[in-house]
Scaffold this motif. Structure first.
Motif, PDB file in Angstrom:
ATOM      1  N   GLN A   1       0.811  -1.218   0.000  1.00  0.00           N
ATOM      2  CA  GLN A   1       0.000   0.000   0.000  1.00  0.00           C
ATOM      3  C   GLN A   1       0.847   1.273   0.000  1.00  0.00           C
ATOM      4  O   GLN A   1       0.317   2.369  -0.155  1.00  0.00           O
ATOM      5  N   ASP A   2       2.156   1.117   0.166  1.00  0.00           N
ATOM      6  CA  ASP A   2       3.042   2.280   0.218  1.00  0.00           C
ATOM      7  C   ASP A   2       3.433   2.745  -1.186  1.00  0.00           C
ATOM      8  O   ASP A   2       4.595   2.745  -1.576  1.00  0.00           O
TER       9      ASP A   2
ATOM     10  N   ILE B   1       0.650   5.329  -9.316  1.00  0.00           N
ATOM     11  CA  ILE B   1      -0.312   4.417  -9.944  1.00  0.00           C
ATOM     12  C   ILE B   1      -0.809   5.009 -11.265  1.00  0.00           C
ATOM     13  O   ILE B   1      -0.900   4.323 -12.285  1.00  0.00           O
ATOM     14  N   GLU B   2      -1.116   6.313 -11.229  1.00  0.00           N
ATOM     15  CA  GLU B   2      -1.610   6.980 -12.437  1.00  0.00           C
ATOM     16  C   GLU B   2      -0.574   6.943 -13.558  1.00  0.00           C
ATOM     17  O   GLU B   2      -0.905   6.657 -14.714  1.00  0.00           O
ATOM     18  N   ILE B   3       0.682   7.206 -13.214  1.00  0.00           N
ATOM     19  CA  ILE B   3       1.748   7.209 -14.221  1.00  0.00           C
ATOM     20  C   ILE B   3       1.938   5.812 -14.799  1.00  0.00           C
ATOM     21  O   ILE B   3       2.056   5.631 -16.025  1.00  0.00           O
ATOM     22  N   LEU B   4       1.963   4.810 -13.946  1.00  0.00           N
ATOM     23  CA  LEU B   4       2.163   3.438 -14.415  1.00  0.00           C
ATOM     24  C   LEU B   4       1.019   2.987 -15.329  1.00  0.00           C
ATOM     25  O   LEU B   4       1.223   2.159 -16.220  1.00  0.00           O
TER      26      LEU B   4
ATOM     27  N   TYR C   1      -3.044  -3.399  -8.492  1.00  0.00           N
ATOM     28  CA  TYR C   1      -3.662  -2.107  -8.781  1.00  0.00           C
ATOM     29  C   TYR C   1      -4.307  -2.063 -10.165  1.00  0.00           C
ATOM     30  O   TYR C   1      -4.624  -0.987 -10.674  1.00  0.00           O
ATOM     31  N   GLU C   2      -4.499  -3.241 -10.755  1.00  0.00           N
ATOM     32  CA  GLU C   2      -5.180  -3.372 -12.041  1.00  0.00           C
ATOM     33  C   GLU C   2      -4.533  -2.493 -13.113  1.00  0.00           C
ATOM     34  O   GLU C   2      -5.202  -1.777 -13.869  1.00  0.00           O
ATOM     35  N   ILE C   3      -3.219  -2.567 -13.172  1.00  0.00           N
ATOM     36  CA  ILE C   3      -2.452  -1.825 -14.164  1.00  0.00           C
ATOM     37  C   ILE C   3      -2.101  -2.778 -15.305  1.00  0.00           C
ATOM     38  O   ILE C   3      -1.491  -3.822 -15.087  1.00  0.00           O
TER      39      ILE C   3
END
Length: 269
Positions: A18-19, A25-28, A49-51
């Motif tokens: 979670q860190d 997350i948005e960038i990835l 994170y469903e990336i």
């Protein structure tokens, strides 16, 4: 508006999944490609994170050969993110070669704030001031560790080590520096996180039955460091070909050591 870059350096969690920041997350999710040390390790984070972004391996054994590939992808207008297995890329992890190449080629680069074992560790242990020396992974041989322990006797120095080697490392440091104070952290941010601050013999005793997890350690500065520093500087000058008499003059002039003491130490060395 948020500025866009060609290449993003993205820290990932050092333990607790979670860190990670919302921006990371948005960038990835938004880049076209993620360069990572081990695709299997990174994929676990991405799945959580469903990336869905495609990953490609980038590690110390293929850094050079990947440079041309990344330059080609960027020339076609694609965006790339670099991650390591844990923590911040380029901090004891691959990335220097590609970053140097991108700067030379004129591409824009940014690094996101995020997890790093060094800063996480230092923020939870007592220190006498803000200055410290980070040396990365400590060398493996006894002679090299001895040199490090002498060289940084006058400052707090921080290093990484493996659980298999750390007790041996501490015993070598103890042999050189005596009953010095240290802080040792393991499994930071994880379930079994542990940070111990004590004299080196007590820390060795605490972990004598074994130690597991990622290790970060700080050796506190000695209060009396002149002998260590003098010996190190003498050795450095000797390696450059200076004679004992010249060394005594140089060190007494630059560092206000007693010239006769330097000369005596130089002869002993």
């Amino acid at each position: 508006m948020v500025r866009e870059f060609d290449f993003y350096i993205v820290p990932t969690p050092i333990g607790n999944i979670q860190d990670i920041t919302l921006r990371a997350i948005e960038i990835l999710k938004s880049v076209d490609l993620i360069a990572c040390e081990d695709t299997r390790v990174t994929q676990k984070l991405l799945n959580h994170y469903e990336i869905k972004t495609k990953c490609i391996s980038y590690h110390k054994y293929n850094e050079c050969e990947r440079v041309e590939f990344f330059l080609k992808e960027l020339s076609e207008g694609k965006k790339i993110a670099l991650v390591s297995d844990a923590g911040t890329p380029l901090i004891c992890d691959p990335g220097e070669i590609i970053v140097s190449a991108l700067i030379e080629a004129g591409y824009s680069i940014t690094s996101l704030p995020g997890a790093c074992a060094v800063t996480t560790f230092l923020s939870e242990i007592p220190r006498n001031g803000e200055q410290f020396t980070f040396i990365g992974f400590i060398p493996r041989t006894e002679n090299q560790i001895t040199e490090v322990a002498k060289k940084y006797a006058g400052s707090d120095f921080v290093f990484y080590d493996s659980p298999e080697r750390i007790l041996k490392t501490l015993k070598i440091i103890q042999k050189v520096r005596g009953e010095v104070k240290i802080a040792l952290g393991r499994e930071l941010s994880k379930l079994f996180e542990e940070v111990v601050v004590n004299n080196i013999s007590e820390v060795i005793k605490h972990f004598e039955t074994g130690i597991k997890g990622e290790i970060v350690c700080m050796v506190y500065a000695d209060k009396k460091t002149d002998d260590f520093e003098m010996e190190f500087r003498i050795k450095e000058l000797k390696s450059k070909g200076y004679k004992d008499k010249d060394i005594s003059i140089i060190l007494s002039t630059l560092f206000k050591y007693n010239k006769n003491e330097v000369y005596k130490k130089s002869l002993e060395g």
